[in-house]
Design an enzyme around this catalytic site. Structure first.
Site, short mmCIF file in Angstrom:
data_model
loop_
_atom_site.label_atom_id
_atom_site.label_comp_id
_atom_site.label_asym_id
_atom_site.label_seq_id
_atom_site.Cartn_x
_atom_site.Cartn_y
_atom_site.Cartn_z
N HIS A 5 -52.31 -18.03 42.50
CA HIS A 5 -53.06 -19.28 42.41
C HIS A 5 -53.50 -19.60 40.98
O HIS A 5 -54.45 -20.35 40.78
CB HIS A 5 -54.29 -19.24 43.33
CG HIS A 5 -53.94 -19.17 44.78
ND1 HIS A 5 -53.73 -17.97 45.42
CD2 HIS A 5 -53.74 -20.14 45.70
CE1 HIS A 5 -53.43 -18.20 46.69
NE2 HIS A 5 -53.42 -19.51 46.88
N GLU A 10 -41.95 -26.02 51.26
CA GLU A 10 -41.85 -26.75 50.00
C GLU A 10 -40.45 -27.30 49.76
O GLU A 10 -40.29 -28.41 49.23
CB GLU A 10 -42.27 -25.84 48.83
CG GLU A 10 -43.77 -25.57 48.75
CD GLU A 10 -44.23 -24.52 49.76
OE1 GLU A 10 -45.45 -24.39 49.98
OE2 GLU A 10 -43.36 -23.82 50.33
#
Length: 357
Positions: free
Chosen positions: A161, A91
């Protein structure tokens, strides 16, 4: 374009109870529409951008194959592997690459596969992208950078998540943070982020990707950033939320009217940073009460910033303490996720307490 065209037509905000007129307006002002859910409207916005801007590129983990939520499906085949391509699982590298692309003058659209995994890129976003223009005295900038990320809880996402990290970035001048509530808003706001000359983070409520279908214009259009939308007018309580929680608030407003005889004004904030203080404060001056709800933990959540600002601006108009119904100060649980989420019953109880204060 979207808001300007509507105001020209009606001189007021669109009514949620007048969908026939609303759809007719869309067709008249923005051309043909198609039924799209939220992920399809995101795909449509990306398609429009790639078609109109030859410098635009889309990159991230698995985007060449359509992405985990299928938001980029078909775009590599249509525009080529040089414009829609996969990156390593890194990322920090994805955002760092995006900054470089934007600084060079191209349009960079980076995808972080889940907002929960945006933290490795935090330094690049906060210390580089947000400060690039400021530190160079406006000689250079990376305003052509947009970072997309699926966001929010799904009911079973657990620790990694289901997070809602918008408050982390709301503390950082130099970026814009945007969260849509549905397909029409997703496309218009995403196109506004892409065209905005500041780096933007666009959080997409993952549970809404396939939750509902709306008539969305095929052609590109924009919805102004930093402009909240009053979805329902009311006189007794102001309800403020964004993303998924907006749909909870709309249901709460109906319940409050039916069960308590309480009239609620519902506001979708849409842009977290910079947020629309004027619309919210104007509503609170009218109603005298404010309820803010979000899925993130309550301590340091963005509801606290809204509450503080409203208290400063509307103190003499308040009829009851401002109420926050948010997540708990714990990591997101798995089997107990339904109890963690701020649901309609918690919000209704908060309204009862405010009305009886």
């Amino acid at each position: 374009m979207f808001s300007k065209c509507w105001k020209t037509k009606t001189k007021k905000n669109p009514s949620p109870h007048d969908m026939f007129f609303f759809l007719a307006f869309i067709c008249e002002c923005l051309g043909p529409t198609q039924k799209m859910n939220l992920f399809q409207s995101v795909t449509s916005a990306l398609d429009n951008t790639l078609a109109s801007d030859p410098t635009a590129v889309i990159f991230g983990e698995d985007v060449a194959f359509g992405g985990v939520f299928r938001c980029t499906v078909g775009l590599r085949d249509k525009y080529g592997k040089d414009r829609v391509f996969n990156t390593p699982l890194c990322e920090q590298g994805i955002v760092g690459f995006g900054i470089g692309v934007a600084v060079a003058g191209a349009t960079a659209i980076a995808e972080i596969q889940f907002a929960d995994y945006i933290y490795p890129a935090f330094d690049q976003i906060v210390n580089e992208a947000a400060k690039y223009r400021y530190r160079s005295g406006n000689l250079f900038d990376c305003g052509n950078l947009t970072i997309r990320a699926p966001w929010g809880c799904v009911g079973h996402g657990s620790l990694y998540h289901s997070q809602s990290p918008e408050a982390f970035f709301a503390h950082c001048p130099g970026i814009k943070v945007v969260i849509p509530r549905g397909p029409v808003q997703a496309k218009g706001l995403l196109l506004s982020c892409i065209s905005d000359k500041n780096p933007c983070i666009f959080f997409e409520p993952k549970i809404l990707y396939r939750a509902a279908v709306e008539q969305v214009p095929v052609e590109p259009y924009t919805i102004p950033l930093s402009q909240a939308e009053v979805l329902q007018e009311g006189s007794d309580v102001t309800l403020v939320a964004w993303g998924t929680q907006i749909h909870v608030m709309r249901e709460v407003a109906n319940m409050a009217q039916e069960k308590l005889g309480v009239s609620c004004e519902v506001i979708d904030l849409q842009t977290i940073l910079p947020w629309d203080t004027e619309t919210v404060c104007k509503s609170v001056v009218k109603t005298g009460r404010l309820l803010i709800s979000h899925e993130a933990p309550i301590t340091g959540g963005f509801a606290a910033e809204i509450s503080s600002t409203v208290q400063e601006e509307c103190f003499l108009n308040l009829e009851a303490p401002i109420s926050r119904v948010c997540g708990y100060d714990t990591p997101f649980p798995h089997i107990f996720e339904p109890f963690y989420i701020p649901d309609k019953w918690k919000c209704l109880e908060a309204i009862k307490r405010m009305i009886n204060y």
